[in-house]
Design a protein around this motif. Structure first.
Motif, PDB file in Angstrom:
ATOM      1  N   LEU A  27       0.846  -1.202   0.000  1.00 33.77           N
ATOM      2  CA  LEU A  27       0.000   0.000   0.000  1.00 33.77           C
ATOM      3  C   LEU A  27       0.878   1.248   0.000  1.00 33.77           C
ATOM      4  CD1 LEU A  27      -2.591  -1.255   2.636  1.00 33.77           C
ATOM      5  CD2 LEU A  27      -3.122  -0.729   0.239  1.00 33.77           C
ATOM      6  N   ASP A  28       1.907   1.236   0.855  1.00 34.30           N
ATOM      7  CA  ASP A  28       2.795   2.396   0.947  1.00 34.30           C
ATOM      8  C   ASP A  28       3.515   2.634  -0.375  1.00 34.30           C
ATOM      9  OD1 ASP A  28       2.054   2.957   3.519  1.00 34.30           O
ATOM     10  OD2 ASP A  28       3.728   1.880   4.446  1.00 34.30           O
ATOM     11  N   ALA A  29       3.969   1.550  -0.990  1.00 36.67           N
ATOM     12  CA  ALA A  29       4.702   1.684  -2.257  1.00 36.67           C
ATOM     13  C   ALA A  29       3.807   2.276  -3.341  1.00 36.67           C
ATOM     14  CB  ALA A  29       5.237   0.322  -2.692  1.00 36.67           C
ATOM     15  N   ALA A  30       2.500   1.976  -3.280  1.00 41.63           N
ATOM     16  CA  ALA A  30       1.573   2.478  -4.294  1.00 41.63           C
ATOM     17  C   ALA A  30       0.959   3.823  -3.892  1.00 41.63           C
ATOM     18  CB  ALA A  30       0.466   1.448  -4.534  1.00 41.63           C
ATOM     19  N   GLY A  31       1.300   4.321  -2.704  1.00 46.17           N
ATOM     20  CA  GLY A  31       0.762   5.608  -2.246  1.00 46.17           C
ATOM     21  C   GLY A  31      -0.706   5.550  -1.877  1.00 46.17           C
ATOM     22  N   VAL A  32      -1.135   4.403  -1.342  1.00 49.67           N
ATOM     23  CA  VAL A  32      -2.540   4.229  -0.963  1.00 49.67           C
ATOM     24  C   VAL A  32      -2.671   4.292   0.558  1.00 49.67           C
ATOM     25  CG1 VAL A  32      -4.530   2.655  -1.019  1.00 49.67           C
ATOM     26  CG2 VAL A  32      -2.883   2.652  -2.913  1.00 49.67           C
ATOM     27  N   VAL A  33      -3.660   5.034   1.058  1.00 51.08           N
ATOM     28  CA  VAL A  33      -3.967   4.971   2.489  1.00 51.08           C
ATOM     29  C   VAL A  33      -5.206   4.088   2.647  1.00 51.08           C
ATOM     30  CG1 VAL A  33      -5.258   7.174   2.491  1.00 51.08           C
ATOM     31  CG2 VAL A  33      -4.363   6.269   4.628  1.00 51.08           C
ATOM     32  N   ALA A  34      -5.110   3.109   3.559  1.00 54.87           N
ATOM     33  CA  ALA A  34      -6.180   2.107   3.686  1.00 54.87           C
ATOM     34  C   ALA A  34      -6.836   2.161   5.055  1.00 54.87           C
ATOM     35  CB  ALA A  34      -5.614   0.710   3.443  1.00 54.87           C
ATOM     36  N   LEU A  35      -8.153   1.992   5.045  1.00 52.82           N
ATOM     37  CA  LEU A  35      -8.924   1.949   6.298  1.00 52.82           C
ATOM     38  C   LEU A  35      -9.617   0.606   6.420  1.00 52.82           C
ATOM     39  CD1 LEU A  35      -9.339   5.103   5.083  1.00 52.82           C
ATOM     40  CD2 LEU A  35     -10.533   5.267   7.256  1.00 52.82           C
ATOM     41  N   ASN A  36      -9.499  -0.002   7.576  1.00 52.09           N
ATOM     42  CA  ASN A  36     -10.221  -1.229   7.892  1.00 52.09           C
ATOM     43  C   ASN A  36     -11.480  -0.824   8.655  1.00 52.09           C
ATOM     44  OD1 ASN A  36     -11.039  -3.767   8.802  1.00 52.09           O
ATOM     45  ND2 ASN A  36      -9.400  -3.943  10.344  1.00 52.09           N
ATOM     46  N   LEU A  37     -12.642  -0.933   7.991  1.00 55.28           N
ATOM     47  CA  LEU A  37     -13.902  -0.502   8.611  1.00 55.28           C
ATOM     48  C   LEU A  37     -14.579  -1.686   9.279  1.00 55.28           C
ATOM     49  CD1 LEU A  37     -15.726   1.910   6.122  1.00 55.28           C
ATOM     50  CD2 LEU A  37     -14.164   2.459   7.977  1.00 55.28           C
ATOM     51  N   MET A  38     -14.764  -1.581  10.573  1.00 56.31           N
ATOM     52  CA  MET A  38     -15.383  -2.661  11.340  1.00 56.31           C
ATOM     53  C   MET A  38     -16.654  -2.152  12.012  1.00 56.31           C
ATOM     54  SD  MET A  38     -11.872  -4.236  12.938  1.00 56.31           S
ATOM     55  CE  MET A  38     -11.199  -2.619  13.304  1.00 56.31           C
ATOM     56  N   ALA A  39     -17.625  -3.040  12.160  1.00 55.97           N
ATOM     57  CA  ALA A  39     -18.912  -2.662  12.743  1.00 55.97           C
ATOM     58  C   ALA A  39     -19.775  -3.899  12.873  1.00 55.97           C
ATOM     59  CB  ALA A  39     -19.627  -1.646  11.856  1.00 55.97           C
ATOM     60  N   SER A  40     -20.887  -3.763  13.587  1.00 58.44           N
ATOM     61  CA  SER A  40     -21.873  -4.844  13.575  1.00 58.44           C
ATOM     62  C   SER A  40     -22.680  -4.727  12.272  1.00 58.44           C
ATOM     63  CB  SER A  40     -22.769  -4.759  14.803  1.00 58.44           C
ATOM     64  OG  SER A  40     -23.346  -3.488  14.876  1.00 58.44           O
ATOM     65  N   PRO A  41     -23.401  -5.786  11.878  1.00 56.56           N
ATOM     66  CA  PRO A  41     -24.174  -5.688  10.638  1.00 56.56           C
ATOM     67  C   PRO A  41     -25.204  -4.563  10.730  1.00 56.56           C
ATOM     68  CG  PRO A  41     -24.100  -7.962  11.413  1.00 56.56           C
ATOM     69  CD  PRO A  41     -23.553  -7.104  12.525  1.00 56.56           C
ATOM     70  N   GLY A  42     -25.314  -3.777   9.659  1.00 57.39           N
ATOM     71  CA  GLY A  42     -26.351  -2.749   9.613  1.00 57.39           C
ATOM     72  C   GLY A  42     -25.980  -1.427  10.256  1.00 57.39           C
ATOM     73  N   ALA A  43     -24.715  -1.274  10.674  1.00 57.71           N
ATOM     74  CA  ALA A  43     -24.320  -0.026  11.339  1.00 57.71           C
ATOM     75  C   ALA A  43     -24.128   1.111  10.341  1.00 57.71           C
ATOM     76  CB  ALA A  43     -23.034  -0.236  12.141  1.00 57.71           C
ATOM     77  N   GLY A  44     -23.905   0.746   9.074  1.00 53.66           N
ATOM     78  CA  GLY A  44     -23.779   1.802   8.056  1.00 53.66           C
ATOM     79  C   GLY A  44     -22.408   1.899   7.410  1.00 53.66           C
ATOM     80  N   LYS A  45     -21.679   0.794   7.381  1.00 51.72           N
ATOM     81  CA  LYS A  45     -20.346   0.809   6.760  1.00 51.72           C
ATOM     82  C   LYS A  45     -20.440   1.212   5.288  1.00 51.72           C
ATOM     83  CE  LYS A  45     -19.541  -3.604   7.799  1.00 51.72           C
ATOM     84  NZ  LYS A  45     -20.771  -3.847   8.565  1.00 51.72           N
ATOM     85  N   THR A  46     -21.297   0.504   4.555  1.00 48.48           N
ATOM     86  CA  THR A  46     -21.385   0.761   3.113  1.00 48.48           C
ATOM     87  C   THR A  46     -21.970   2.141   2.847  1.00 48.48           C
ATOM     88  OG1 THR A  46     -21.839  -1.601   2.930  1.00 48.48           O
ATOM     89  CG2 THR A  46     -22.009  -0.307   0.916  1.00 48.48           C
TER      90      THR A  46
END
Ligand code: MG
Ligand code: ZN
Length: 225
Positions: A27-46
């Motif tokens: 990710l660093d080599a490609a210049g990408v910042v990544a987020l790991n989104l965690m939640a219970s189902p239906g919390a609104g991640k998408t």
């Protein structure tokens, strides 16, 4: 005679950590910042991902790795419709992502054409907390209908994240969610945690989140130059 004992889960976690470090390096080599989104189902991640794609369109190039326990690529399709490049990971019933799955999904994405990568984890407040993926930010999305007792029930999740979103603030008048009790629980586990109270539906509080997303993408781009 002492019999040697192998702690399988520990070994699996340390192997996972190694792959997570490799993911981070890619990710660093490609210049990408990544987020790991965690939640219970239906919390609104998408929903939060969709709003972010719509708002930052033309300014930040967004990728999405969606995961669900079936072949139904509903959420990856939502992200694509909103304008992201997306890939769907069918975990075939497994209840969390691990770094190897994310490595395989990353291989399907044009990382050089992405600034910000959302990794939508399986809806689950338990095991995703133990499996690092190589993301730069681990973000938890809580939502008001879940109730204010979740920090007390899922301390490992609340303790291990770098930022917290409290979604569905528009529902506060209608649900029993004691914000003070919730905040006390979070503070006891993760003092000073960066928190974004917002509503993907009404739009309140979203600007602060968008500003943060744009700023972490800009900082990454500056580093990669
Ligand atoms: Mg989703
Ligand atoms: Zn699991």
């Amino acid at each position: 005679m002492t019999v040697k004992t192998i702690h399988v889960s520990q070994n699996a976690l340390s192997a996972n950590r190694e792959i997570a470090e490799q993911n981070r390096a890619k990710l660093d080599a490609a210049g990408v910042v990544a987020l790991n989104l965690m939640a219970s189902p239906g919390a609104g991640k998408t929903s939060l991902i969709e709003r972010t794609i719509e708002r930052l369109d033309g300014r930040v190039r967004i990728g999405m790795i969606n995961s669900d326990t079936s072949r139904a690529a509903i959420d990856a399709e939502r992200a694509e419709r909103a304008g992201a490049v997306a890939v769907h990971l069918d975990t075939v019933g497994r209840c969390h992502l691990d770094a190897g799955m994310v490595r395989d999904a990353m291989a399907c994405l044009p990382l050089r054409d992405i600034d910000l990568l959302f990794i939508e984890n399986i809806g689950n407040l338990v095991c995703p907390a133990s499996w690092r993926l190589g993301a730069h930010w681990n973000v938890l999305i809580a939502s008001t209908p879940e109730g204010d007792d979740k920090p007390y029930k899922y301390p490992k999740m609340y303790n291990g994240v770098d930022a917290l979103v409290i979604n569905k603030t528009d529902l506060l008048p209608y649900v029993s969610f004691d914000l003070d009790n919730f905040t006390r629980g979070v503070e006891g586990l993760n003092h000073g945690l960066t928190t974004f109270p917002l509503s993907c539906r009404s739009g309140e509080g979203l600007d602060q989140w968008f500003d943060w997303m744009a700023s972490i993408a800009d900082r990454k781009a500056a580093l990669a130059r």
